[in-house]
Design a protein around this motif. Structure first.
Motif, short mmCIF file in Angstrom:
data_model
loop_
_atom_site.label_atom_id
_atom_site.label_comp_id
_atom_site.label_asym_id
_atom_site.label_seq_id
_atom_site.Cartn_x
_atom_site.Cartn_y
_atom_site.Cartn_z
N SER A 1 0.87 -1.20 -0.06
CA SER A 1 -0.10 -0.05 -0.08
C SER A 1 0.90 1.16 -0.03
CB SER A 1 -1.13 -0.06 1.25
OG SER A 1 -2.02 -0.97 1.03
N LEU A 2 1.84 1.14 0.83
CA LEU A 2 3.09 2.27 0.68
C LEU A 2 3.24 2.91 -0.67
CD1 LEU A 2 4.80 1.92 4.05
CD2 LEU A 2 2.87 3.49 3.52
N LEU A 3 3.75 1.60 -1.56
CA LEU A 3 4.16 1.82 -2.60
C LEU A 3 3.28 2.33 -3.93
CD1 LEU A 3 6.41 -1.50 -3.26
CD2 LEU A 3 7.43 0.69 -3.02
N LEU A 4 1.98 1.67 -3.46
CA LEU A 4 0.92 2.31 -4.25
C LEU A 4 0.33 3.66 -4.05
CD1 LEU A 4 -1.34 -1.13 -4.31
CD2 LEU A 4 0.15 -0.39 -6.13
N ILE A 5 0.79 3.99 -3.00
CA ILE A 5 0.56 5.57 -2.44
C ILE A 5 1.65 6.54 -2.94
CG2 ILE A 5 0.34 7.10 -0.64
CD1 ILE A 5 -1.37 4.90 0.87
N ALA A 6 2.76 5.88 -2.74
CA ALA A 6 3.96 6.65 -3.35
C ALA A 6 3.84 7.15 -4.79
CB ALA A 6 5.31 5.92 -2.84
N ALA A 7 3.24 5.99 -5.68
CA ALA A 7 3.34 6.21 -7.39
C ALA A 7 2.67 7.56 -7.48
CB ALA A 7 2.70 5.12 -7.73
N PRO A 8 1.29 8.03 -7.01
CA PRO A 8 0.71 9.03 -7.54
C PRO A 8 1.17 10.26 -6.79
CG PRO A 8 -0.78 7.73 -6.05
CD PRO A 8 0.74 6.70 -6.54
N LEU A 9 2.18 10.17 -5.56
CA LEU A 9 2.71 11.31 -4.82
C LEU A 9 3.94 11.46 -5.57
CD1 LEU A 9 2.85 12.97 -2.32
CD2 LEU A 9 4.21 11.33 -1.06
N LEU A 10 4.54 10.66 -6.16
CA LEU A 10 5.75 11.17 -7.19
C LEU A 10 5.26 11.94 -8.37
CD1 LEU A 10 8.33 8.33 -6.85
CD2 LEU A 10 8.82 10.69 -6.50
N ALA A 11 4.09 11.22 -8.71
CA ALA A 11 3.53 12.07 -9.96
C ALA A 11 3.15 13.42 -9.61
CB ALA A 11 2.15 11.23 -10.48
N VAL A 12 2.51 13.43 -8.39
CA VAL A 12 2.22 14.93 -8.01
C VAL A 12 3.53 15.71 -7.81
CG1 VAL A 12 1.49 16.33 -6.03
CG2 VAL A 12 0.24 14.23 -6.78
N LYS A 13 4.56 15.29 -7.35
CA LYS A 13 6.05 15.92 -7.46
C LYS A 13 6.37 16.41 -8.73
CE LYS A 13 9.62 17.56 -5.20
NZ LYS A 13 9.76 18.55 -4.41
N GLY A 14 6.25 15.55 -9.57
CA GLY A 14 6.41 15.88 -11.01
C GLY A 14 5.72 16.97 -11.68
N ILE A 15 4.37 16.95 -11.34
CA ILE A 15 3.71 18.03 -11.67
C ILE A 15 4.10 19.37 -11.20
CG2 ILE A 15 1.36 19.08 -11.78
CD1 ILE A 15 0.43 16.02 -11.92
N GLN A 16 4.26 19.50 -9.83
CA GLN A 16 4.70 20.40 -9.13
C GLN A 16 6.18 21.20 -9.96
OE1 GLN A 16 5.43 18.78 -5.16
NE2 GLN A 16 3.69 20.32 -4.51
N HIS A 17 7.17 20.34 -10.43
CA HIS A 17 8.25 20.75 -10.99
C HIS A 17 8.09 21.15 -12.36
CE1 HIS A 17 11.98 20.41 -12.92
NE2 HIS A 17 12.76 20.74 -11.71
N PHE A 18 6.95 20.50 -12.97
CA PHE A 18 6.65 21.04 -14.25
C PHE A 18 6.05 22.44 -14.20
CE2 PHE A 18 2.84 21.50 -17.05
CZ PHE A 18 3.46 21.44 -18.10
N ARG A 19 5.28 22.73 -13.04
CA ARG A 19 4.55 24.10 -12.93
C ARG A 19 5.88 25.28 -12.63
NH1 ARG A 19 1.56 24.64 -8.57
NH2 ARG A 19 0.28 26.27 -9.57
N ALA A 20 6.73 24.84 -11.76
CA ALA A 20 7.76 25.55 -11.42
C ALA A 20 9.12 24.98 -11.38
CB ALA A 20 7.39 26.14 -9.90
N PRO A 21 9.67 24.84 -12.75
CA PRO A 21 11.10 24.13 -12.96
C PRO A 21 12.14 24.65 -12.03
CG PRO A 21 10.13 24.65 -14.91
CD PRO A 21 9.30 25.68 -14.06
#
Length: 401
Positions: free
Chosen positions: A68-88
């Motif tokens: 479950s921790l792995l399955l939660i970490a996956a979308p959390l990393l996707a969110v981190k990627g979007i944050q970096h995309f918005r503000a490189p």
């Protein structure tokens, strides 16, 4: 299709997509959003495989809690990627993500005595992460391109799917009477689907939401590169058409769009005027105050011109201190009144910069489109001649050809 086979194909696709995103990360000067999305895909695959191991290993701390921790970490990393995309260039670290994962890990650990409840709680947490991702996408300060629209739709579907999945599992857990049945309805993870490969032992709602979640995860990963590429294309178009200093159209974009307005006016036999605007004595401003102050003067004049015009009008910086304005549907009288108002607005309000008060003025040359103008260049040429007369006659005035 045989469900375990479908799951295997989807996990393999995510593994390949992670590799593709990592290759793009290496090719695009290590743009970190691709790195985060690649790792997100791989962690999703790892979570699926660990969860599937519960069919063969009786280790709930591994196949329920850690999966479950792995399955939660996956979308959390996707969110981190979007944050970096918005503000490189953002220097935001990992503190919030690490704290969030620690809180989730402790919370799920508290559920270990009743570990069959971990999966529905995991689904709810994943839904929350997709809401976060949706919020970030909707607040990107740019025109929404198709990939961004599709991602917003996928994230919304993710939220609905995960909440339906969580609801179905909670209802099943509440209604179940035998401990062995709890494993069968624990469809939030991949193991139950591997063990029970037909919908006869899995409720139709759980079956549908489970497959939807897997498919949405894969299609979402596919959309991430398109999101970045569409943004890059938008930036390239902006570089080609926007003046970097004033954020107005540049000469190229002005000729392109104003020429369309010219031909539309000729076709509809409607009025159209063009103004050429020059900032008076701009060389003296640069010599007296410096080029940095001169740049501020240009920005202020550009902003003032933009404020006084309609959305349908086109204003551009076409030279060092020269601006051009296209006024579709405007006749001679209205154009003359507008020109006088622009001259008055600039002259009567000196630019205030810190302790400096810098007086400015503009000269305007205008022309009304007539049958003698065979193309837009001839129209602009007449406006330029009128501008020359305005400067010859003492500046800070408007002259029409």
């Amino acid at each position: 299709m045989h469900l375990p086979t479908l799951i295997g194909i989807i996990l393999l696709l995510n593994l390949i997509l992670g590799g593709l995103l990592m290759v793009i990360y290496q090719l695009r000067l290590k743009q970190r959003c691709f790195l985060y999305w690649a790792i997100s895909c791989w962690i999703f695959v790892a979570g699926g495989l660990v969860a599937a191991a519960r069919s063969y290993v009786d280790m709930p701390w591994l196949t329920h809690w850690f999966a479950s921790l792995l399955l939660i970490a996956a979308p959390l990393l996707a969110v981190k990627g979007i944050q970096h995309f918005r503000a490189p260039r953002s220097t935001q670290g990992w503190r919030s993500q690490i704290v969030l994962m620690l809180v989730i890990a402790l919370g799920l650990a508290a559920l270990y005595p009743v570990y069959t409840w971990i999966s529905p709680i995991t689904s709810i947490l994943i839904a929350g992460l997709f809401i976060w991702a949706l919020y970030l996408l909707l607040n990107i300060k740019s025109s929404m391109q198709l990939p961004q629209q599709l991602l917003c739709m996928f994230f919304s579907l993710h939220v609905v799917t995960m909440l339906l999945q969580a609801g179905s599992m909670l209802v099943s857990l509440v209604n179940v009477s035998e401990p062995t049945s709890a494993m069968q309805i624990d469809a939030g993870v991949i193991a139950s689907a591997v063990v029970e490969s037909s919908s006869a032992t899995m409720s139709s709602m759980l079956y549908i939401t489970f497959i939807s979640h897997l498919l949405l995860t894969t299609t979402t990963a596919l959309m991430f590169p398109l999101l970045v590429f569409s943004k890059t294309e938008e930036q390239l178009v902006e570089l080609a058409n926007i003046d970097d200093l004033t954020k107005l159209f540049n000469r190229r974009a002005f000729f392109k769009d104003a020429d369309k307005q010219f031909h539309q006016a000729r076709k509809n036999k409607s009025a159209m005027c063009v103004l050429m605007v020059d900032l008076d004595y701009f060389k003296d401003v640069n010599d007296t105050w410096g080029h940095a102050i001169g740049d501020e003067c240009l920005r202020w004049v550009a902003k003032t011109l933009k404020q006084e015009l309609r959305d349908t009008d086109i204003v551009a910086r076409v030279g060092g201190e020269e601006f051009a304005i296209s006024l579709p549907g405007v006749d001679f009288e209205l154009a003359h009144l507008l020109s006088k108002r622009l001259c008055k607005r600039i002259a009567e309000a000196p630019l205030q910069l810190e302790e400096h008060s810098i007086p400015l003025s503009i000269s305007i040359g205008g022309v009304l489109c007539t049958s003698k103008h065979k193309d837009f260049h001839s129209l602009l040429s007449d406006a330029d001649k009128a501008l020359y007369l305005a400067k010859e006659n003492g500046r800070n005035q408007a002259v029409f050809a």
